[in-house]
Design a protein around this motif. Structure first.
Motif, PDB file in Angstrom:
ATOM      1  N   ASN A 195       0.837  -1.204   0.000  1.00  0.00           N
ATOM      2  CA  ASN A 195       0.000   0.000   0.000  1.00  0.00           C
ATOM      3  C   ASN A 195       0.873   1.257   0.000  1.00  0.00           C
ATOM      4  OD1 ASN A 195       0.875   0.527   2.642  1.00  0.00           O
ATOM      5  ND2 ASN A 195      -0.900  -0.445   3.578  1.00  0.00           N
ATOM      6  N   GLU A 196       0.243   2.415   0.107  1.00  0.00           N
ATOM      7  CA  GLU A 196       0.971   3.679   0.035  1.00  0.00           C
ATOM      8  C   GLU A 196       1.915   3.889   1.210  1.00  0.00           C
ATOM      9  OE1 GLU A 196      -2.437   6.294  -2.322  1.00  0.00           O
ATOM     10  OE2 GLU A 196      -2.619   5.927  -0.156  1.00  0.00           O
ATOM     11  N   ASP A 197       1.746   3.128   2.281  1.00  0.00           N
ATOM     12  CA  ASP A 197       2.653   3.199   3.432  1.00  0.00           C
ATOM     13  C   ASP A 197       3.730   2.122   3.383  1.00  0.00           C
ATOM     14  OD1 ASP A 197       1.285   5.357   4.419  1.00  0.00           O
ATOM     15  OD2 ASP A 197       0.118   4.209   5.892  1.00  0.00           O
ATOM     16  N   ALA A 198       3.854   1.479   2.228  1.00  0.00           N
ATOM     17  CA  ALA A 198       4.861   0.439   2.012  1.00  0.00           C
ATOM     18  C   ALA A 198       4.685  -0.766   2.938  1.00  0.00           C
ATOM     19  CB  ALA A 198       6.268   1.000   2.155  1.00  0.00           C
ATOM     20  N   ASN A 199       3.441  -1.094   3.278  1.00  0.00           N
ATOM     21  CA  ASN A 199       3.150  -2.325   4.003  1.00  0.00           C
ATOM     22  C   ASN A 199       1.859  -2.910   3.432  1.00  0.00           C
ATOM     23  OD1 ASN A 199       0.851  -1.115   5.423  1.00  0.00           O
ATOM     24  ND2 ASN A 199       2.386  -0.036   6.675  1.00  0.00           N
ATOM     25  N   GLN A 200       1.301  -3.907   4.098  1.00  0.00           N
ATOM     26  CA  GLN A 200       0.100  -4.562   3.573  1.00  0.00           C
ATOM     27  C   GLN A 200      -1.111  -4.372   4.480  1.00  0.00           C
ATOM     28  OE1 GLN A 200       1.342  -8.632   2.756  1.00  0.00           O
ATOM     29  NE2 GLN A 200       2.188  -8.056   0.776  1.00  0.00           N
ATOM     30  N   ASP A 201      -1.091  -3.299   5.274  1.00  0.00           N
ATOM     31  CA  ASP A 201      -2.252  -2.989   6.105  1.00  0.00           C
ATOM     32  C   ASP A 201      -3.434  -2.601   5.223  1.00  0.00           C
ATOM     33  OD1 ASP A 201      -0.632  -3.423   8.248  1.00  0.00           O
ATOM     34  OD2 ASP A 201      -0.349  -1.300   8.747  1.00  0.00           O
ATOM     35  N   TYR A 202      -4.627  -2.952   5.673  1.00  0.00           N
ATOM     36  CA  TYR A 202      -5.883  -2.610   4.991  1.00  0.00           C
ATOM     37  C   TYR A 202      -5.970  -3.256   3.599  1.00  0.00           C
ATOM     38  CZ  TYR A 202      -5.658   0.906   8.656  1.00  0.00           C
ATOM     39  OH  TYR A 202      -5.517   1.543   9.875  1.00  0.00           O
ATOM     40  N   THR A 203      -5.225  -4.343   3.404  1.00  0.00           N
ATOM     41  CA  THR A 203      -5.330  -5.110   2.162  1.00  0.00           C
ATOM     42  C   THR A 203      -5.672  -6.549   2.495  1.00  0.00           C
ATOM     43  OG1 THR A 203      -2.960  -5.616   2.144  1.00  0.00           O
ATOM     44  CG2 THR A 203      -3.669  -3.661   0.930  1.00  0.00           C
ATOM     45  N   VAL A 204      -6.457  -7.188   1.630  1.00  0.00           N
ATOM     46  CA  VAL A 204      -6.912  -8.559   1.864  1.00  0.00           C
ATOM     47  C   VAL A 204      -6.778  -9.357   0.572  1.00  0.00           C
ATOM     48  CG1 VAL A 204      -8.825 -10.040   2.567  1.00  0.00           C
ATOM     49  CG2 VAL A 204      -8.570  -7.764   3.593  1.00  0.00           C
ATOM     50  N   LEU A 205      -6.171 -10.545   0.670  1.00  0.00           N
ATOM     51  CA  LEU A 205      -6.075 -11.441  -0.475  1.00  0.00           C
ATOM     52  C   LEU A 205      -7.015 -12.616  -0.259  1.00  0.00           C
ATOM     53  CD1 LEU A 205      -4.568 -12.040  -3.154  1.00  0.00           C
ATOM     54  CD2 LEU A 205      -2.969 -13.429  -1.803  1.00  0.00           C
ATOM     55  N   SER A 206      -7.800 -12.935  -1.265  1.00  0.00           N
ATOM     56  CA  SER A 206      -8.748 -14.046  -1.158  1.00  0.00           C
ATOM     57  C   SER A 206      -8.003 -15.379  -1.072  1.00  0.00           C
ATOM     58  CB  SER A 206      -9.678 -14.058  -2.375  1.00  0.00           C
ATOM     59  OG  SER A 206      -8.938 -14.304  -3.558  1.00  0.00           O
ATOM     60  N   PRO A 207      -8.661 -16.440  -0.554  1.00  0.00           N
ATOM     61  CA  PRO A 207      -8.006 -17.755  -0.426  1.00  0.00           C
ATOM     62  C   PRO A 207      -7.463 -18.300  -1.740  1.00  0.00           C
ATOM     63  CG  PRO A 207     -10.007 -17.694   0.886  1.00  0.00           C
ATOM     64  CD  PRO A 207      -9.996 -16.432   0.084  1.00  0.00           C
ATOM     65  N   ASP A 208      -8.099 -17.982  -2.877  1.00  0.00           N
ATOM     66  CA  ASP A 208      -7.607 -18.491  -4.158  1.00  0.00           C
ATOM     67  C   ASP A 208      -6.570 -17.564  -4.792  1.00  0.00           C
ATOM     68  OD1 ASP A 208      -9.133 -16.362  -5.049  1.00  0.00           O
ATOM     69  OD2 ASP A 208     -10.519 -17.566  -6.239  1.00  0.00           O
ATOM     70  N   SER A 209      -6.231 -16.467  -4.098  1.00  0.00           N
ATOM     71  CA  SER A 209      -5.192 -15.509  -4.543  1.00  0.00           C
ATOM     72  C   SER A 209      -5.553 -14.786  -5.831  1.00  0.00           C
ATOM     73  CB  SER A 209      -3.843 -16.218  -4.714  1.00  0.00           C
ATOM     74  OG  SER A 209      -3.400 -16.758  -3.484  1.00  0.00           O
ATOM     75  N   ARG A 210      -6.849 -14.766  -6.190  1.00  0.00           N
ATOM     76  CA  ARG A 210      -7.257 -14.100  -7.424  1.00  0.00           C
ATOM     77  C   ARG A 210      -8.008 -12.787  -7.184  1.00  0.00           C
ATOM     78  NH1 ARG A 210      -8.497 -19.570  -8.875  1.00  0.00           N
ATOM     79  NH2 ARG A 210      -6.946 -20.376 -10.343  1.00  0.00           N
ATOM     80  N   THR A 211      -8.280 -12.467  -5.920  1.00  0.00           N
ATOM     81  CA  THR A 211      -8.956 -11.204  -5.599  1.00  0.00           C
ATOM     82  C   THR A 211      -8.141 -10.464  -4.551  1.00  0.00           C
ATOM     83  OG1 THR A 211     -11.160 -12.101  -6.068  1.00  0.00           O
ATOM     84  CG2 THR A 211     -11.036 -10.109  -4.721  1.00  0.00           C
ATOM     85  N   LEU A 212      -7.713  -9.261  -4.898  1.00  0.00           N
ATOM     86  CA  LEU A 212      -6.958  -8.408  -3.984  1.00  0.00           C
ATOM     87  C   LEU A 212      -7.809  -7.186  -3.664  1.00  0.00           C
ATOM     88  CD1 LEU A 212      -4.294  -7.764  -2.512  1.00  0.00           C
ATOM     89  CD2 LEU A 212      -3.519  -6.634  -4.625  1.00  0.00           C
TER      90      LEU A 212
END
Length: 259
Positions: A42-59
């Motif tokens: 993300n804009e803060d150079a981390n992965q906060d407030y981001t979610v990846l689906s179990p099949d890794s096809r939806t971010l």
């Protein structure tokens, strides 16, 4: 002696042509194309407030604005895998995976998506003539994402930028031919005008940028297409025989001239 040398050269030429003739061009393929997200920031150079689906096809990312009607995060969705058997060598490209950006109203108080990496794979299997599945071809697509202001008249759409457009193509050798494959899209292309200028201001580098524009507060899809072409590649041993044959012909011609 001259007749013997000439006969040898002709034999080498025949072996060379026979070797090329034995290589069978694959005119039709089956394929399996898939892609998943393997990294993002993300804009803060981390992965906060981001979610990846179990099949890794939806971010998904961000925090919905208090004014959002959907109350959903924005997201990128890869439609895959795609399987087909209608890919023809040196003919029209076929539809494979697509990607959709669901753009919802996000709060500017929290970081949004800034970059991501997609691992795309394609497996080819010769159909005409038939053959075994080939090793899976893998390519990595890195992208940058710019969430533009909804009120910006000059750049009202959000921007995806491919950091390496050349990564959308590849090549492999099979049965005497080199096959070049490439992914095209009706969504990705050269970014121009105000969008190009916006990226230059953000990155500080004035060059060509290729990417995808996604509408604000809606969904925008980009459809990918797969095409393949072929060119014959002589085997190293064949090239050696050809070299010997050409050398022999040259010597024969030289002796004939001297005589």
């Amino acid at each position: 002696m001259k007749k013997k040398l000439t006969a040898t050269c002709l034999a080498v030429a025949f072996i060379f042509s026979a070797t090329l003739a034995s290589a069978a061009l694959v005119t039709q393929w089956s394929y399996v194309n898939d892609a998943v997200f393997i990294d993002w920031s993300n804009e803060d150079a981390n992965q906060d407030y981001t979610v990846l689906s179990p099949d890794s096809r939806t971010l998904s990312w961000g925090v919905p604005s208090m004014y959002s009607k959907t109350k959903l995060q924005s997201s990128l969705v890869i439609d895959g895998p795609v399987i087909g058997n209608n890919l023809m060598t040196s003919e029209a490209a076929v539809e494979v995976i697509s990607i959709t950006h669901h753009n919802n109203l996000m709060s500017s108080s929290y970081p949004n998506l800034a970059s991501g990496r997609v691992e795309a794979t394609v497996e080819f299997t010769p159909l005409v003539p038939a053959g075994l599945p080939l090793p899976v071809e893998t390519t990595y697509l890195d992208f940058l994402f710019f969430e533009t202001l909804n009120s910006n008249v000059a750049t009202p759409m959000d921007i995806f930028v491919l950091t390496d457009p050349g990564a959308t193509s590849g090549a492999f050798d099979y049965d005497g031919y080199t096959y070049n494959f490439s992914f095209l899209s009706d969504g990705f292309g050269l970014l121009t005008g105000a969008y190009h200028d916006y990226i230059v201001r953000q990155l500080g580098v004035d060059t060509d940028y290729y990417g995808w524009l996604a509408s604000e507060d809606g969904s925008t899809s980009a459809q990918f297409y797969l095409g393949i072409t072929a060119a014959p590649v002589p085997e190293p041993a064949t090239m050696l025989l050809l070299g010997v044959g050409l050398l022999g012909l040259g010597l024969a011609a030289r002796r004939n001239k001297n005589n």
